[in-house]
Design a protein around this motif. Structure first.
Motif, short mmCIF file in Angstrom:
data_model
loop_
_atom_site.label_atom_id
_atom_site.label_comp_id
_atom_site.label_asym_id
_atom_site.label_seq_id
_atom_site.Cartn_x
_atom_site.Cartn_y
_atom_site.Cartn_z
N THR A 161 18.23 0.33 -40.71
CA THR A 161 17.44 -0.39 -39.71
C THR A 161 17.72 0.14 -38.31
OG1 THR A 161 17.49 -2.38 -41.09
CG2 THR A 161 16.88 -2.67 -38.79
N LEU A 162 19.00 0.30 -37.96
CA LEU A 162 19.36 0.73 -36.61
C LEU A 162 18.90 2.16 -36.33
CD1 LEU A 162 22.97 -0.76 -36.24
CD2 LEU A 162 20.83 -1.59 -35.24
N PHE A 163 19.12 3.07 -37.26
CA PHE A 163 18.69 4.46 -37.06
C PHE A 163 17.17 4.54 -36.91
CE2 PHE A 163 22.88 5.80 -38.61
CZ PHE A 163 23.12 6.91 -37.82
N SER A 164 16.46 3.86 -37.78
CA SER A 164 15.00 3.91 -37.75
C SER A 164 14.45 3.28 -36.48
CB SER A 164 14.42 3.20 -38.99
OG SER A 164 14.91 3.77 -40.17
N LEU A 165 15.03 2.17 -36.06
CA LEU A 165 14.58 1.51 -34.84
C LEU A 165 14.81 2.37 -33.62
CD1 LEU A 165 15.75 -2.19 -35.32
CD2 LEU A 165 13.39 -1.37 -35.19
N ALA A 166 15.99 2.97 -33.53
CA ALA A 166 16.34 3.77 -32.36
C ALA A 166 15.40 4.96 -32.21
CB ALA A 166 17.79 4.23 -32.45
N ILE A 167 15.22 5.71 -33.29
CA ILE A 167 14.36 6.90 -33.22
C ILE A 167 12.89 6.48 -33.09
CG2 ILE A 167 13.73 9.07 -34.34
CD1 ILE A 167 16.38 8.87 -35.89
N GLY A 168 12.52 5.43 -33.83
CA GLY A 168 11.13 4.96 -33.76
C GLY A 168 10.75 4.48 -32.37
N VAL A 226 10.89 -5.68 -35.74
CA VAL A 226 12.28 -5.40 -36.12
C VAL A 226 12.64 -6.17 -37.39
CG1 VAL A 226 14.69 -5.64 -35.43
CG2 VAL A 226 13.01 -4.83 -33.78
N VAL A 227 12.25 -7.44 -37.45
CA VAL A 227 12.52 -8.25 -38.64
C VAL A 227 11.78 -7.68 -39.85
CG1 VAL A 227 12.14 -10.51 -39.70
CG2 VAL A 227 13.03 -10.37 -37.37
N PHE A 228 10.53 -7.28 -39.64
CA PHE A 228 9.75 -6.68 -40.73
C PHE A 228 10.44 -5.42 -41.24
CE2 PHE A 228 6.79 -3.23 -41.75
CZ PHE A 228 6.21 -3.72 -42.91
N LEU A 229 10.95 -4.59 -40.31
CA LEU A 229 11.60 -3.34 -40.73
C LEU A 229 12.87 -3.62 -41.51
CD1 LEU A 229 11.53 -0.23 -40.55
CD2 LEU A 229 13.02 -0.44 -38.56
N LEU A 230 13.65 -4.59 -41.06
CA LEU A 230 14.87 -4.95 -41.78
C LEU A 230 14.53 -5.33 -43.22
CD1 LEU A 230 17.91 -5.81 -41.92
CD2 LEU A 230 17.13 -8.09 -41.20
N GLN A 231 13.52 -6.15 -43.39
CA GLN A 231 13.15 -6.58 -44.74
C GLN A 231 12.50 -5.45 -45.53
OE1 GLN A 231 10.73 -10.01 -43.91
NE2 GLN A 231 12.49 -11.33 -43.49
N ALA A 232 11.81 -4.56 -44.84
CA ALA A 232 11.15 -3.44 -45.53
C ALA A 232 12.15 -2.44 -46.08
CB ALA A 232 10.19 -2.75 -44.57
N THR A 233 13.38 -2.43 -45.54
CA THR A 233 14.38 -1.50 -46.06
C THR A 233 14.68 -1.77 -47.53
OG1 THR A 233 16.20 -2.93 -45.31
CG2 THR A 233 15.49 -1.17 -43.81
N SER A 234 14.35 -2.96 -48.01
CA SER A 234 14.60 -3.29 -49.42
C SER A 234 13.85 -2.35 -50.36
CB SER A 234 14.21 -4.73 -49.71
OG SER A 234 12.83 -4.95 -49.48
N LEU A 235 12.81 -1.69 -49.86
CA LEU A 235 12.04 -0.78 -50.69
C LEU A 235 12.75 0.55 -50.96
CD1 LEU A 235 8.49 -1.28 -49.10
CD2 LEU A 235 9.29 -2.19 -51.29
N VAL A 236 13.74 0.89 -50.14
CA VAL A 236 14.36 2.21 -50.28
C VAL A 236 15.15 2.33 -51.58
CG1 VAL A 236 14.49 2.49 -47.78
CG2 VAL A 236 16.49 1.63 -49.02
N SER A 237 15.46 1.20 -52.22
CA SER A 237 16.16 1.27 -53.51
C SER A 237 15.28 1.96 -54.56
CB SER A 237 16.55 -0.12 -54.00
OG SER A 237 15.41 -0.95 -54.15
N ALA A 238 13.97 2.00 -54.31
CA ALA A 238 13.05 2.67 -55.23
C ALA A 238 13.22 4.18 -55.22
CB ALA A 238 11.60 2.31 -54.89
N ILE A 239 13.88 4.72 -54.18
CA ILE A 239 14.14 6.16 -54.13
C ILE A 239 15.65 6.42 -54.20
CG2 ILE A 239 11.99 6.74 -52.94
CD1 ILE A 239 13.65 7.02 -50.35
#
Length: 230
Positions: A24-31, A161-174
């Protein structure tokens, strides 16, 4: 409920929660760094800037994040030779890198639209006041437009930001072992579905409402001058 199993599994779940926070932090900072130039490009009258940026935003806002993850992580394998020649295959074969890249591009698209709307919503009178003080161009944007736009955008950005935090749950698929991935891994070994996913849900709730509280404090601090003037 198997409380003993929950206690034994908590260190692994907390480690997964740490990965979630990192993503979340890395994606938010660069995004966020990408979002402001993208928002300005969206507002530009130059078609070479405006239309490619509009296409970028259209794609990442209009397609599911899971599809984007699959395209970047699994799809990059079709271009292995090209990526190897460019020295990039080392990165694209790494699931964590692909997760950060996808989340970054996704949040950059959403945040760019938030900032575009906020910049357009800056009161014309404040811009004219800045010009009256001799400001123009970049100075006017940096001292007047951008700070005001950030205050306007803050509530919507907090939701992103809240949406992104919750969206990280999808990365388990990869194959990234975040909080959801850790819970699923333990569940597959113990068959304790409710224990693992409810514990993960509680941890997500703590992180989510921690972010909500932090953004409320920030919004209150940035808008304190309005309360004093009232």
């Amino acid at each position: 409920m198997n409380w003993e199993l929950i206690g034994e599994s908590l260190p692994k779940l907390l480690a997964g929660a740490g990965v979630t926070v990192q993503l979340t932090l890395f994606s938010l900072a660069i995004g966020l760094l990408l979002a402001v130039p993208l928002a300005l490009a969206r507002l530009s009258h130059n078609p070479l800037l405006k239309y490619p940026t509009a296409g970028f935003v259209f794609y990442f806002r209009g397609t599911p994040l899971l599809v984007q993850l699959f395209l970047i992580y699994y799809g990059s394998g079709q271009f292995r030779d090209v990526l190897s020649d460019m020295g990039l295959w080392t990165y694209f074969r790494n699931a964590w890198f692909c997760a950060v890249l996808t989340l970054t591009l996704n949040t950059a698209a959403y945040t760019a639209e938030i900032f575009r709307g906020a910049i357009q919503a800056v009161p014309r009178g404040e811009i004219e006041a800045g010009k009256a003080f001799g400001m123009s161009g970049w100075l006017l944007f940096r001292r007047v437009t951008l700070p005001k736009a950030f205050r306007i955008a803050l509530p919507a950005y907090g939701n992103e930001v809240v949406f992104l935090l919750q969206a990280t749950s999808l990365v388990s698929a990869i194959t990234v072992i975040d909080l959801t991935g850790a819970a699923d891994l333990i569940r597959s070994k113990t068959f304790a579905v409710y224990e693992m996913y409810l514990t993960a849900a509680v941890l997500y709730l703590i992180m989510t409402y921690g972010l909500v509280y932090a953004f409320r404090l920030l919004e209150k601090r940035l808008n304190a001058y309005q309360h004093r003037s009232a």
